[in-house]
Motif scaffolding. Structure first.
Motif, PDB file in Angstrom:
ATOM      1  N   LEU A  52      -3.696  -0.158  -0.955  1.00 40.15           N
ATOM      2  CA  LEU A  52      -4.348   0.415   0.220  1.00 40.15           C
ATOM      3  C   LEU A  52      -4.157   1.928   0.306  1.00 40.15           C
ATOM      4  O   LEU A  52      -4.594   2.565   1.258  1.00 40.15           O
ATOM      5  CB  LEU A  52      -3.788  -0.238   1.493  1.00 40.15           C
ATOM      6  CG  LEU A  52      -4.075  -1.733   1.635  1.00 40.15           C
ATOM      7  CD1 LEU A  52      -3.201  -2.350   2.701  1.00 40.15           C
ATOM      8  CD2 LEU A  52      -5.543  -1.954   1.958  1.00 40.15           C
TER       9      LEU A  52
ATOM     10  N   THR B  10     -10.670  -3.000   4.454  1.00 39.18           N
ATOM     11  CA  THR B  10      -9.797  -2.047   3.746  1.00 39.18           C
ATOM     12  C   THR B  10     -10.174  -1.889   2.272  1.00 39.18           C
ATOM     13  O   THR B  10      -9.500  -1.183   1.533  1.00 39.18           O
ATOM     14  CB  THR B  10      -8.332  -2.505   3.839  1.00 39.18           C
ATOM     15  OG1 THR B  10      -8.264  -3.863   3.384  1.00 39.18           O
ATOM     16  CG2 THR B  10      -7.797  -2.394   5.241  1.00 39.18           C
TER      17      THR B  10
ATOM     18  N   LYS C   2      -9.290   5.521   2.640  1.00 36.08           N
ATOM     19  CA  LYS C   2      -7.901   5.050   2.559  1.00 36.08           C
ATOM     20  C   LYS C   2      -6.938   6.032   3.236  1.00 36.08           C
ATOM     21  O   LYS C   2      -5.901   5.631   3.751  1.00 36.08           O
ATOM     22  CB  LYS C   2      -7.495   4.835   1.105  1.00 36.08           C
ATOM     23  CG  LYS C   2      -7.929   3.489   0.537  1.00 36.08           C
ATOM     24  CD  LYS C   2      -7.487   3.352  -0.903  1.00 36.08           C
ATOM     25  CE  LYS C   2      -7.791   1.978  -1.459  1.00 36.08           C
ATOM     26  NZ  LYS C   2      -7.418   1.865  -2.881  1.00 36.08           N
TER      27      LYS C   2
ATOM     28  N   VAL D 218      -2.740   0.514   7.255  1.00 32.52           N
ATOM     29  CA  VAL D 218      -2.799  -0.949   7.289  1.00 32.52           C
ATOM     30  C   VAL D 218      -1.381  -1.509   7.372  1.00 32.52           C
ATOM     31  O   VAL D 218      -0.487  -1.077   6.653  1.00 32.52           O
ATOM     32  CB  VAL D 218      -3.519  -1.499   6.026  1.00 32.52           C
ATOM     33  CG1 VAL D 218      -3.651  -3.013   6.105  1.00 32.52           C
ATOM     34  CG2 VAL D 218      -4.876  -0.861   5.854  1.00 32.52           C
TER      35      VAL D 218
END
Lengths: 370, 199
Positions: A252, B38, B63, B68
């Motif tokens: 991520l 995501t 990103k 997250v």
């Protein structure tokens, strides 16, 4: 980008350093493996270069043949010869069966006498003009040889050839004496030495001779095998990151995933090279302290380092593949370790490639441990 | 046998500085939605736009904008609290000095200042959850996505986490938060969507 790469390398270094058991597995186990392989294979390599076979000779003959066999065998530094007299055959056989001696030779009572008689008869028959040669029937003379069942075929062959050589020499001498009795000639003029002499040399390229021994064979071979231990560590590390979610977090983040792989390649390349150098160091400096010959690296340091570098890359490539395609830690450790053993077998770590059947030789190249 | 349930979201629009709750029972498709949002999963159809940018074309940039907090504790258990945060912060391109200050601030806010040199594996479940959140907000994201951040922790830790999230939202962070606790969502969220069996 470079800062991120260094951060990932730092992260992988910390993960490796914090896993003390894993570190032991990466460095201590390969060293232990190489050491054990050198020790257990030492005797089989001595069989090629510097062996010491225990032979017992029951010399009930106590005459020329028996004495010659004992004396000639004693002259040979490869044998530890024990001479005994007047022991029953059953008792003698027990010495070998129980493994006290590898080889036992019985030269029976009056063997020399019977040999002399047989030679005399043969000579007489040879020189006789009579057609009734069957009057001279020679008696064969035998020497009994017992082998420990585990004795290698090469040992057996060698001892049998030596005995044949000794007995042939005596037989020739006896025959010459017998002929001389019938047809007088100057025996001094007869050269009993072998006309053909054999010069032994080891084949080498440009004089770079390295005589095989346990260290020379086992250290490089098992070093290569042990370097592949990183398959379990690196693949396990990847699976663990996937299982504990840290890989998800990395996925991520704003950096290309090839940095993730590159950091692993770099850190495990360092680990692989350290393993390689550690084991070479052990071969050169540590093993001689235990009485083993030092590893001869032939002065080609750069080639050696290059070999280590490429081998480490092969191990890392394979580890990344295992880590990518296996789903769980159990899968990666089981598949990783067993496949490395299979590749080691195919690659010639256990049995030299030249000793393999043609089919196996043809698939040898598929092994990253080749 | 693997049954793939389709996830059909016709339209989900999050306005800035909202505390958005995505509610649904276990297996409803909340985590799958987050994975699509995501960039971890690609949708078969449709498009995800964050700050007007398509996730397909500008994933790297997006990103940096989103934080997250996954459902699982996505940290390195064998590393210390500080090492984990230093590593994640650097990977978010936070300058070293700023990172140091930010880590100290967040550790203090989340009550972990005394645990900075402790290995993550030795922290309690609640502490790990809090650290998991810190790792997600370290780079001050515009949009924070949390996948059941209060799952499996005691009531006190849960209250503490939600209060801090509320404060974060007050300071300007848009929050997308999944849960299967209706009361929790009603109390903290400004908007709620319910998802069940992927719809």
């Amino acid at each position: 980008m470079i800062r991120k790469l260094f951060t990932l390398i730092y992260k992988d270094t910390l993960v490796i350093l914090n896993d003390k058991a894993g570190l032991g597995y990466l460095f201590a186990m390969p060293v232990l493996l190489v050491f054990i392989m050198v020790v257990i294979q030492d005797s089989s390599f001595k069989s090629v270069s510097d062996f010491n076979i225990k032979i017992i000779v029951l010399n009930n003959d106590k005459d020329s043949l028996g004495n010659t066999i004992v004396n000639e065998l004693k002259k040979n530094r490869n044998f530890a010869v024990t001479e005994i007299f007047d022991v029953k055959n059953e008792k003698f056989e027990e010495y070998i069966a129980k493994g006290e001696y590898k080889i036992g030779i019985i030269v029976h009572d009056s063997t020399t006498y019977r040999m002399k008689r047989a030679v005399n008869m043969n000579t007489a028959r040879m020189l006789s003009t009579s057609k009734k040669n069957n009057l001279y029937e020679s008696n064969s003379v035998s020497i009994e040889i017992f082998f420990d069942p585990i004795t290698q075929a090469s040992y057996k062959l060698m001892v049998l050839s030596m005995l044949r050589e000794y007995s042939a020499k005596i037989e020739n001498r006896m025959m010459m004496n017998e002929i001389q009795k019938r047809i007088p000639f100057n025996t001094n003029s007869f050269d009993s030495n072998n006309i053909i002499s054999y010069k032994e040399r080891y084949a080498s390229v440009k004089g770079a001779l390295i005589i095989p021994n346990s260290v020379q064979h086992n250290v490089p071979a098992w070093t290569l095998f042990a370097m592949f231990f990183i398959v379990m560590s690196l693949a396990g590390n990847m699976i663990k990151e996937r299982e504990d979610g840290s890989f998800t977090r990395l996925s991520l983040m704003p950096f290309p995933m090839h940095l993730y792989l590159l950091s692993k390649v770099i850190i495990y390349l360092i680990v692989g090279l350290l393993q390689f150098l550690l084991m070479i160091f052990m071969g050169v400096y540590i093993l001689p302290l235990f009485g083993f010959p030092a590893l001869n690296i032939g002065g080609k340091h750069f080639s050696l380092l290059l070999t280590g570098f490429i081998s480490a890359l092969a191990a890392i490539g394979y580890a990344l593949m295992v880590g990518t395609f296996t789903k769980t830690y159990q899968q990666s450790s089981t598949f990783g370790s067993i496949s490395v053993v299979i590749f080691a077998a195919i690659g010639g770590i256990w049995v030299p490639v030249i000793a393999m059947p043609p089919f196996m030789q043809s698939i040898n190249a598929v092994s990253p441990l080749n | 046998m693997l049954i793939l349930l389709p996830l059909i979201i016709s339209r989900l629009r999050l306005k800035k500085v909202k505390f958005f709750g995505l509610l649904g029972p276990n297996g409803a498709g909340k985590t799958t939605t987050i994975k699509i949002l995501t960039g971890l999963l690609e949708p078969n159809l449709g498009e995800v736009l964050i700050s007007g940018m398509s996730i397909k074309n500008s994933l790297k940039k997006i990103k940096s904008l989103i934080g997250v907090v996954p459902q699982e504790i996505a940290l390195y258990p064998s590393l210390t609290t500080l090492d984990n945060l230093r590593i994640f912060g650097t990977l978010y391109s936070i300058p070293p000095r700023e990172l140091k200050v930010r880590i100290l601030d967040l550790l203090q806010v989340y009550g972990l200042e005394n645990k900075s040199n402790q290995k993550v594996k030795n922290l309690s479940g609640g502490m790990k959850r809090r650290l998991n959140i810190i790792a997600g907000i370290l780079h001050s994201p515009q949009l924070l996505i949390l996948d059941e951040p209060t799952a499996g922790i005691d009531v006190q830790s849960k209250k503490f986490i939600l209060a801090n999230l509320k404060e974060l939202n007050r300071l300007g962070t848009t929050i997308l938060y999944t849960s299967h606790f209706m009361e929790e969502a009603e109390k903290f969220c400004t908007d709620i969507a319910i998802i069940d069996q992927g719809v």
